[in-house]
Design a protein around this motif. Structure first.
Motif, mmCIF file in Angstrom:
data_model
loop_
_atom_site.group_PDB
_atom_site.id
_atom_site.type_symbol
_atom_site.label_atom_id
_atom_site.label_comp_id
_atom_site.label_asym_id
_atom_site.label_seq_id
_atom_site.Cartn_x
_atom_site.Cartn_y
_atom_site.Cartn_z
ATOM 1 N N LYS A 113 0.830 -1.206 0.000
ATOM 2 C CA LYS A 113 0.000 0.000 0.000
ATOM 3 C C LYS A 113 0.865 1.257 0.000
ATOM 4 O O LYS A 113 0.565 2.233 -0.714
ATOM 5 C CB LYS A 113 -0.925 -0.006 1.214
ATOM 6 N N LYS A 114 1.931 1.229 0.780
ATOM 7 C CA LYS A 114 2.837 2.382 0.813
ATOM 8 C C LYS A 114 3.422 2.621 -0.574
ATOM 9 O O LYS A 114 3.430 3.749 -1.078
ATOM 10 C CB LYS A 114 3.959 2.134 1.826
ATOM 11 N N ARG A 115 3.904 1.551 -1.171
ATOM 12 C CA ARG A 115 4.478 1.671 -2.508
ATOM 13 C C ARG A 115 3.432 2.176 -3.503
ATOM 14 O O ARG A 115 3.699 3.055 -4.327
ATOM 15 C CB ARG A 115 5.009 0.313 -2.965
ATOM 16 N N HIS A 116 2.239 1.619 -3.443
ATOM 17 C CA HIS A 116 1.183 1.960 -4.388
ATOM 18 C C HIS A 116 0.827 3.444 -4.318
ATOM 19 O O HIS A 116 0.723 4.125 -5.346
ATOM 20 C CB HIS A 116 -0.043 1.101 -4.074
ATOM 21 N N LEU A 117 0.651 3.960 -3.117
ATOM 22 C CA LEU A 117 0.262 5.361 -2.969
ATOM 23 C C LEU A 117 1.404 6.300 -3.326
ATOM 24 O O LEU A 117 1.192 7.315 -4.014
ATOM 25 C CB LEU A 117 -0.213 5.621 -1.538
ATOM 26 N N LEU A 118 2.614 5.979 -2.877
ATOM 27 C CA LEU A 118 3.755 6.838 -3.227
ATOM 28 C C LEU A 118 4.015 6.799 -4.731
ATOM 29 O O LEU A 118 4.381 7.810 -5.334
ATOM 30 C CB LEU A 118 5.006 6.395 -2.461
ATOM 31 N N GLU A 119 3.805 5.645 -5.328
ATOM 32 C CA GLU A 119 3.964 5.534 -6.780
ATOM 33 C C GLU A 119 2.920 6.382 -7.500
ATOM 34 O O GLU A 119 3.215 7.024 -8.511
ATOM 35 C CB GLU A 119 3.841 4.076 -7.206
#
Length: 559
Positions: A410-416
């Motif tokens: 989720k962190k990766r997805h949102l920052l991406e």
């Protein structure tokens, strides 16, 4: 019926002409608005046959671009497509000048007439041959990219497979992957430059023939932009530069510190945490099974649709030689059947593309059920809201795919998602410059791209990467060649999607309900009206990006 069993029959230009002639005759004999609608529906039924056949041919071609039969069929539709456009333009003229127009406007959505008016702005018989040439060049590029092979660590693979290594936790692997991409593109540099130059030139020619200064204005009309223009998009890009670029830069600086490196390089751009990157713990079969469980729990209607898609074998997600390298959702309207193509490569992008394209498919399903052929799912900016928002509404279920690494995903997805927007405006501004200055040389085009990278992604290094350091990343962004001015729609939609994420964190069921209403409306409402009805902030509103970035940062912090 399984998608593979859908019968294919070429739709001929003679059939289109006969359907149009029948409409003209019926329209002349019409005694009421209702008579016109009956004639209109008969023509639309024929157009549904046309779009089903052309979509089916293109789909089967992209599944294997070496297939000679479907390659020839795509070439045929490339040739007759502009002629069909001419017939639909004449149909629009007849409805716009109908003596029953006032009554028709009460019976039909007014956006249909607005769409027709836009259609008249981007077609004239004098550009038919240019449109045919443009189609053939785009097909040439699609086929060329699909068949291009890259050497990486002793193996030969298509670009769709190779790019998965840019998410590897080992920086050396990522660096070698970037170098392999650069070497592969460089080996084909002359043809890539030549294809793009031909596209810019033929599009500029069409624009000048229609009385436009350059292709930019024509390109916007061809994208059927009803609700915003180039001035509003320029303002959006400025807001991204002022409000979002500094925040993304800070995110990248923090990631660099976590990775223990001085600068984020191109091959670090897909990395958002130190160590092993989140990857699905499931194989392809597992991903589909988990997706079915997810959609069943999310909403009965959505779950039933997913089950129907799987029963129809309406997915093709295996990467292989000769297959088109991107991902898309199309629809065969005669059979009310969406279809999804993707290229799984073992990265978390497999889950992203599953949820993303399924959002498109769901919207197509609703449009088919409502027989909303002309307005369909809406403009591209609206369509991408359907897909990107679905990605975030699936967060609730990510443990099914990533287990204990779900928060990391989720962190990766949102920052991406936040990091993507500056790249998206690079692509958009690059295209504006290309069509405003069609005389630029290949070297000058690459220099423009480098300058835009420095403007919107000053934190990203390209130095030392063969060929890519020259400013050529854009050459495998297929939208630049195939669908000019489409890419900014991803940026607009990304802001709406993050808005739905914020809403879902506060009230998931309420956000999902508002999302479904948004999707079911399709193209029946203006873009900003859809956003307002969903209780979200418009991406064109001053300060909205800043507020959104702050809320996203709070969500990441809580993760």
């Amino acid at each position: 019926m399984k998608v593979s069993q859908i019968p294919y029959k070429r739709y001929t230009i003679q059939e289109a002409q006969a359907a149009f002639d029948a409409f003209v005759k019926a329209n002349e004999q019409a005694k009421s608005a209702q008579d016109v609608l009956v004639a209109k529906q008969a023509l639309m039924d024929s157009m549904i046959e046309y779009y089903t056949a052309s979509s089916l041919a293109n789909c089967r071609f992209t599944l294997d671009t070496r297939d000679e039969f479907y390659g020839a069929e795509v070439s045929y539709y490339d040739e007759i497509g502009p002629v069909v456009s001419g017939l639909t333009t004449e149909y629009s003229k007849l409805l716009l000048t109908s003596p029953y127009r006032a009554e028709l406007e009460k019976l039909l959505n007014p956006r249909i007439f607005k769409q027709m008016e836009i259609g008249l702005k981007c077609f004239d018989p004098c550009i038919v041959e240019d449109m045919q040439l443009e189609n053939s060049i785009v097909t040439e590029y699609s086929k060329f990219m699909s068949e291009m092979q890259f050497e990486f660590r002793g193996k030969t693979m298509p670009l769709s497979s190779l790019r998965g290594h840019l998410e590897d936790g080992d920086r050396e692997v990522r660096r070698e992957c970037a170098e392999a991409i650069g070497r592969g593109l460089q080996a084909n540099a002359e043809q890539l430059d030549e294809i793009y130059d031909k596209l810019v030139k033929v599009r500029h020619t069409m624009a000048t023939k229609l009385g436009y200064k350059n292709y930019v204005e024509l390109g916007y009309w061809r994208m059927n932009r009803m609700d915003y223009d180039a001035k509003m998009i320029r303002k959006f890009r400025e807001n991204v530069k002022e409000s979002l670029v500094p925040r993304v830069g800070a995110i990248k600086q923090q990631i660099a510190q976590e990775l223990g490196i001085d600068q984020i390089m191109f091959y670090d751009n897909e990395i958002f945490c130190a160590g092993e990157q989140p990857k699905p713990m499931l194989d392809k079969a597992g991903i589909f099974a988990a997706a079915q469980e997810m959609y069943d729990d999310m909403n009965p209607v959505i779950g039933a649709f997913m089950r129907n898609m799987q029963q129809a074998e309406a997915f093709d997600v295996d990467a292989r030689d000769g297959k088109w390298g991107g991902g898309y959702c199309t629809c065969f309207p005669k059979y009310k059947q969406p279809f999804i193509l993707a290229n799984f490569n073992g990265s978390c992008g497999d889950v992203d593309v599953m949820t993303h394209e399924f959002g498109h498919a769901l919207a197509a399903h609703f449009a088919c059920e409502q027989d909303n052929f002309e307005l369909d799912v809406g403009g591209m900016e609206t369509a991408e809201c359907h897909s990107m928002s679905m990605e975030f509404l699936c967060w609730k279920y990510m443990d099914k795919f990533f287990g204990e690494n779900a928060p990391l995903y989720k962190k990766r997805h949102l920052l991406e998602a936040l990091s993507f927007i500056p790249y998206g405006v690079i692509v958009d501004e690059f295209q504006h410059v290309m069509y405003e200055q069609p005389e630029l040389t290949p070297a000058q085009r690459k220099q423009v791209y480098l300058e835009l990278e420095k403007k919107y992604r000053p934190y990203l290094g390209l130095e030392g990467i063969p060929y890519l350091e020259e400013g050529t990343r854009w050459q495998y962004q297929m939208h630049i060649y195939e669908s000019p001015f489409y890419y900014i729609d991803y940026c607009l939609a990304q802001t709406v999607a993050i808005g739905f994420l914020v809403a879902s964190v506060e009230d998931y069921d309420g956000a999902l309900s508002r999302y479904l209403e948004f999707v079911k409306c399709g193209g029946t409402k203006a873009f900003e009206a859809l956003i307002e009805d969903a209780g979200l902030a418009s991406p064109f509103k001053d300060g909205s990006l800043e507020v959104l970035a702050d809320k996203a940062a709070e969500i990441v912090k809580n993760l």
